[in-house]
Design a protein around this motif. Structure first.
Motif, PDB file in Angstrom:
ATOM      1  N   GLY A  94       1.090  -1.975   0.165  1.00 52.18           N
ATOM      2  CA  GLY A  94       0.319   0.075  -0.548  1.00 52.18           C
ATOM      3  C   GLY A  94       0.798   1.414  -0.158  1.00 52.18           C
ATOM      4  N   LEU A  95      -0.100   2.205  -0.192  1.00 51.96           N
ATOM      5  CA  LEU A  95       0.628   3.907   0.125  1.00 51.96           C
ATOM      6  C   LEU A  95       0.900   4.138   1.961  1.00 51.96           C
ATOM      7  CD1 LEU A  95       2.290   6.329  -1.361  1.00 51.96           C
ATOM      8  CD2 LEU A  95      -0.405   7.016  -0.701  1.00 51.96           C
ATOM      9  N   VAL A  96       2.583   4.881   2.146  1.00 52.71           N
ATOM     10  CA  VAL A  96       2.525   4.713   3.554  1.00 52.71           C
ATOM     11  C   VAL A  96       3.615   5.779   3.670  1.00 52.71           C
ATOM     12  CG1 VAL A  96       4.276   3.296   3.419  1.00 52.71           C
ATOM     13  CG2 VAL A  96       3.343   3.732   5.090  1.00 52.71           C
ATOM     14  N   GLN A  97       3.049   6.777   4.116  1.00 51.58           N
ATOM     15  CA  GLN A  97       4.118   7.994   4.708  1.00 51.58           C
ATOM     16  C   GLN A  97       5.318   7.362   4.844  1.00 51.58           C
ATOM     17  OE1 GLN A  97       2.365  10.694   7.051  1.00 51.58           O
ATOM     18  NE2 GLN A  97       1.091  11.461   5.371  1.00 51.58           N
ATOM     19  N   PRO A  98       6.899   7.991   4.976  1.00 54.36           N
ATOM     20  CA  PRO A  98       7.979   8.024   5.414  1.00 54.36           C
ATOM     21  C   PRO A  98       8.384   7.671   7.094  1.00 54.36           C
ATOM     22  CG  PRO A  98       8.005   9.985   3.284  1.00 54.36           C
ATOM     23  CD  PRO A  98       7.030   9.153   3.797  1.00 54.36           C
ATOM     24  N   GLY A  99       8.664   6.741   7.113  1.00 51.63           N
ATOM     25  CA  GLY A  99       8.840   6.461   8.435  1.00 51.63           C
ATOM     26  C   GLY A  99       7.569   5.558   8.973  1.00 51.63           C
ATOM     27  N   GLY A 100       6.696   5.451   8.642  1.00 53.92           N
ATOM     28  CA  GLY A 100       5.534   4.534   8.234  1.00 53.92           C
ATOM     29  C   GLY A 100       6.363   2.801   8.130  1.00 53.92           C
ATOM     30  N   SER A 101       4.870   1.996   8.689  1.00 56.46           N
ATOM     31  CA  SER A 101       5.405   0.756   8.520  1.00 56.46           C
ATOM     32  C   SER A 101       4.004  -0.693   7.724  1.00 56.46           C
ATOM     33  CB  SER A 101       5.065  -0.082  10.681  1.00 56.46           C
ATOM     34  OG  SER A 101       6.046   0.459  11.441  1.00 56.46           O
ATOM     35  N   LEU A 102       4.500  -1.359   7.155  1.00 59.59           N
ATOM     36  CA  LEU A 102       3.761  -1.999   6.510  1.00 59.59           C
ATOM     37  C   LEU A 102       3.816  -3.456   7.373  1.00 59.59           C
ATOM     38  CD1 LEU A 102       3.431  -0.948   3.137  1.00 59.59           C
ATOM     39  CD2 LEU A 102       1.740  -0.928   4.884  1.00 59.59           C
ATOM     40  N   ARG A 103       2.876  -4.186   6.940  1.00 59.26           N
ATOM     41  CA  ARG A 103       3.402  -5.881   6.646  1.00 59.26           C
ATOM     42  C   ARG A 103       3.018  -6.371   5.786  1.00 59.26           C
ATOM     43  NH1 ARG A 103       1.273 -10.461  10.947  1.00 59.26           N
ATOM     44  NH2 ARG A 103       2.305 -11.743  11.322  1.00 59.26           N
ATOM     45  N   LEU A 104       3.563  -7.063   5.454  1.00 53.25           N
ATOM     46  CA  LEU A 104       3.996  -8.270   4.601  1.00 53.25           C
ATOM     47  C   LEU A 104       3.330  -9.457   4.460  1.00 53.25           C
ATOM     48  CD1 LEU A 104       6.071  -7.015   1.251  1.00 53.25           C
ATOM     49  CD2 LEU A 104       4.094  -5.822   1.732  1.00 53.25           C
ATOM     50  N   SER A 105       2.647  -9.735   3.744  1.00 54.45           N
ATOM     51  CA  SER A 105       2.280 -11.356   3.912  1.00 54.45           C
ATOM     52  C   SER A 105       2.836 -12.388   2.438  1.00 54.45           C
ATOM     53  CB  SER A 105       0.796 -11.581   4.798  1.00 54.45           C
ATOM     54  OG  SER A 105       0.687 -11.225   5.706  1.00 54.45           O
ATOM     55  N   CYS A 106       2.403 -13.500   2.572  1.00 55.13           N
ATOM     56  CA  CYS A 106       2.788 -14.451   0.978  1.00 55.13           C
ATOM     57  C   CYS A 106       2.193 -15.888   1.672  1.00 55.13           C
ATOM     58  CB  CYS A 106       3.888 -14.608   0.773  1.00 55.13           C
ATOM     59  SG  CYS A 106       4.613 -15.873  -0.815  1.00 55.13           S
ATOM     60  N   TRP A 112      15.366 -19.278  -7.653  1.00 53.46           N
ATOM     61  CA  TRP A 112      14.584 -19.897  -6.656  1.00 53.46           C
ATOM     62  C   TRP A 112      12.983 -20.062  -7.920  1.00 53.46           C
ATOM     63  CZ3 TRP A 112      13.476 -18.600  -1.473  1.00 53.46           C
ATOM     64  CH2 TRP A 112      15.412 -18.667  -1.042  1.00 53.46           C
ATOM     65  N   ASN A 113      12.478 -20.865  -7.430  1.00 52.81           N
ATOM     66  CA  ASN A 113      12.144 -22.074  -8.090  1.00 52.81           C
ATOM     67  C   ASN A 113      10.355 -21.109  -8.863  1.00 52.81           C
ATOM     68  OD1 ASN A 113      13.733 -23.814  -8.827  1.00 52.81           O
ATOM     69  ND2 ASN A 113      13.154 -24.352  -6.773  1.00 52.81           N
ATOM     70  N   TYR A 114      10.170 -20.738  -7.323  1.00 57.53           N
ATOM     71  CA  TYR A 114       8.173 -20.067  -7.442  1.00 57.53           C
ATOM     72  C   TYR A 114       8.249 -19.558  -6.712  1.00 57.53           C
ATOM     73  CZ  TYR A 114       8.327 -25.388  -7.546  1.00 57.53           C
ATOM     74  OH  TYR A 114       8.031 -26.871  -7.469  1.00 57.53           O
ATOM     75  N   TRP A 115       7.807 -17.620  -7.610  1.00 58.76           N
ATOM     76  CA  TRP A 115       7.526 -16.483  -7.230  1.00 58.76           C
ATOM     77  C   TRP A 115       5.739 -16.240  -7.604  1.00 58.76           C
ATOM     78  CZ3 TRP A 115      11.752 -13.176  -7.389  1.00 58.76           C
ATOM     79  CH2 TRP A 115      12.691 -13.759  -7.214  1.00 58.76           C
ATOM     80  N   GLY A 116       5.368 -14.853  -6.466  1.00 59.06           N
ATOM     81  CA  GLY A 116       3.968 -15.190  -6.869  1.00 59.06           C
ATOM     82  C   GLY A 116       4.252 -13.555  -7.139  1.00 59.06           C
ATOM     83  N   GLN A 117       3.095 -13.229  -7.521  1.00 60.31           N
ATOM     84  CA  GLN A 117       2.670 -11.426  -8.710  1.00 60.31           C
ATOM     85  C   GLN A 117       3.113 -10.301  -8.387  1.00 60.31           C
ATOM     86  OE1 GLN A 117       1.478 -11.915 -12.327  1.00 60.31           O
ATOM     87  NE2 GLN A 117       1.805 -14.839 -11.248  1.00 60.31           N
ATOM     88  N   GLY A 118       3.043 -10.185  -7.302  1.00 60.19           N
ATOM     89  CA  GLY A 118       4.257  -8.923  -5.783  1.00 60.19           C
ATOM     90  C   GLY A 118       2.968  -7.854  -5.734  1.00 60.19           C
ATOM     91  N   THR A 119       3.231  -7.798  -4.771  1.00 61.29           N
ATOM     92  CA  THR A 119       2.509  -6.574  -3.925  1.00 61.29           C
ATOM     93  C   THR A 119       3.240  -4.859  -3.922  1.00 61.29           C
ATOM     94  OG1 THR A 119       1.021  -6.256  -1.822  1.00 61.29           O
ATOM     95  CG2 THR A 119       3.003  -7.155  -1.447  1.00 61.29           C
ATOM     96  N   GLN A 120       2.399  -4.112  -4.464  1.00 60.06           N
ATOM     97  CA  GLN A 120       2.923  -2.672  -4.830  1.00 60.06           C
ATOM     98  C   GLN A 120       2.875  -2.299  -2.948  1.00 60.06           C
ATOM     99  OE1 GLN A 120       4.237  -1.146  -7.634  1.00 60.06           O
ATOM    100  NE2 GLN A 120       4.941  -0.049  -5.974  1.00 60.06           N
ATOM    101  N   VAL A 121       4.699  -1.561  -2.729  1.00 56.11           N
ATOM    102  CA  VAL A 121       4.415  -0.797  -1.602  1.00 56.11           C
ATOM    103  C   VAL A 121       5.334   0.475  -2.363  1.00 56.11           C
ATOM    104  CG1 VAL A 121       6.664  -0.510   0.141  1.00 56.11           C
ATOM    105  CG2 VAL A 121       5.368  -2.783  -0.060  1.00 56.11           C
ATOM    106  N   SER A 122       4.635   1.928  -1.508  1.00 53.53           N
ATOM    107  CA  SER A 122       4.434   3.419  -2.219  1.00 53.53           C
ATOM    108  C   SER A 122       4.941   3.881  -0.813  1.00 53.53           C
ATOM    109  CB  SER A 122       4.137   3.750  -2.729  1.00 53.53           C
ATOM    110  OG  SER A 122       3.377   2.907  -4.218  1.00 53.53           O
ATOM    111  N   VAL A 123       5.837   4.750  -1.356  1.00 50.61           N
ATOM    112  CA  VAL A 123       6.461   5.317   0.525  1.00 50.61           C
ATOM    113  C   VAL A 123       7.058   6.923  -0.199  1.00 50.61           C
ATOM    114  CG1 VAL A 123       8.177   5.459   2.579  1.00 50.61           C
ATOM    115  CG2 VAL A 123       7.671   3.099   0.948  1.00 50.61           C
ATOM    116  N   SER A 124       6.234   7.289   0.561  1.00 53.60           N
ATOM    117  CA  SER A 124       5.625   8.628  -0.216  1.00 53.60           C
ATOM    118  C   SER A 124       5.239   9.993   0.639  1.00 53.60           C
ATOM    119  CB  SER A 124       5.503   8.837  -1.220  1.00 53.60           C
ATOM    120  OG  SER A 124       4.790  10.475  -1.710  1.00 53.60           O
ATOM    121  N   SER A 125       5.738  10.775   0.601  1.00 52.05           N
ATOM    122  CA  SER A 125       4.186  12.385   1.641  1.00 52.05           C
ATOM    123  C   SER A 125       3.910  13.028   0.788  1.00 52.05           C
ATOM    124  CB  SER A 125       5.134  13.335   2.753  1.00 52.05           C
ATOM    125  OG  SER A 125       6.418  13.474   1.141  1.00 52.05           O
TER     126      SER A 125
END
Length: 123
Positions: free
Chosen positions: A9-21, A110-123
């Motif tokens: 997702g979109l988060v401000q600088p200094g923020g946090s995110l938790r990705l899952s797979c 690496w043999n297997y890959w996901g499709q990805g999730t977008q991380v955007s860090v911006s104020s």
């Protein structure tokens, strides 16, 4: 085999995110797992990997001390906790399974890959 990332997702600088797979169709508990990322116009780079038991972990220098990789083998799920995010962390984040977990992560191992999730860090 299916790897499905979430949590970006979109988060401000200094923020946090938790990705899952979440993985299916493979013996998740037997495999090393990793996170890679790719920013626009740049090559895909290894961020972190974790051994099958969770005891061995490596991180790219750029994320050490800020990111934490973990896994729950009972849930077939890999995580990436990202704290103190910076604009330069902006990228598509991919999880990967079944490769060599070393101090340098090579995409080709690496043999297997996901499709990805977008991380955007911006104020």
């Amino acid at each position: 085999v299916q790897l499905v990332e979430s949590g970006g997702g979109l988060v401000q600088p200094g923020g946090s995110l938790r990705l899952s797979c979440t993985a299916s169709g493979l013996n998740f508990g037997d495999l090393n797992m990793a996170w890679f990322r790719q920013a626009p116009g740049e090559e895909r780079e290894g961020v972190s990997c974790i051994g099958w038991s969770g005891d061995y972990r490596t991180y790219a220098d750029s994320v050490k001390g800020r990111f934490t990789i973990s896994r729950d083998n009972a849930k077939n799920t890999l995580y990436l906790q990202m704290n103190s995010l910076k604009p330069e962390d902006t990228a598509m984040y991919y999880c990967a399974a079944g490769g060599f977990c070393g101090t340098v992560l090579r995409e080709y191992s690496w043999n297997y890959w996901g499709q990805g999730t977008q991380v955007s860090v911006s104020s």
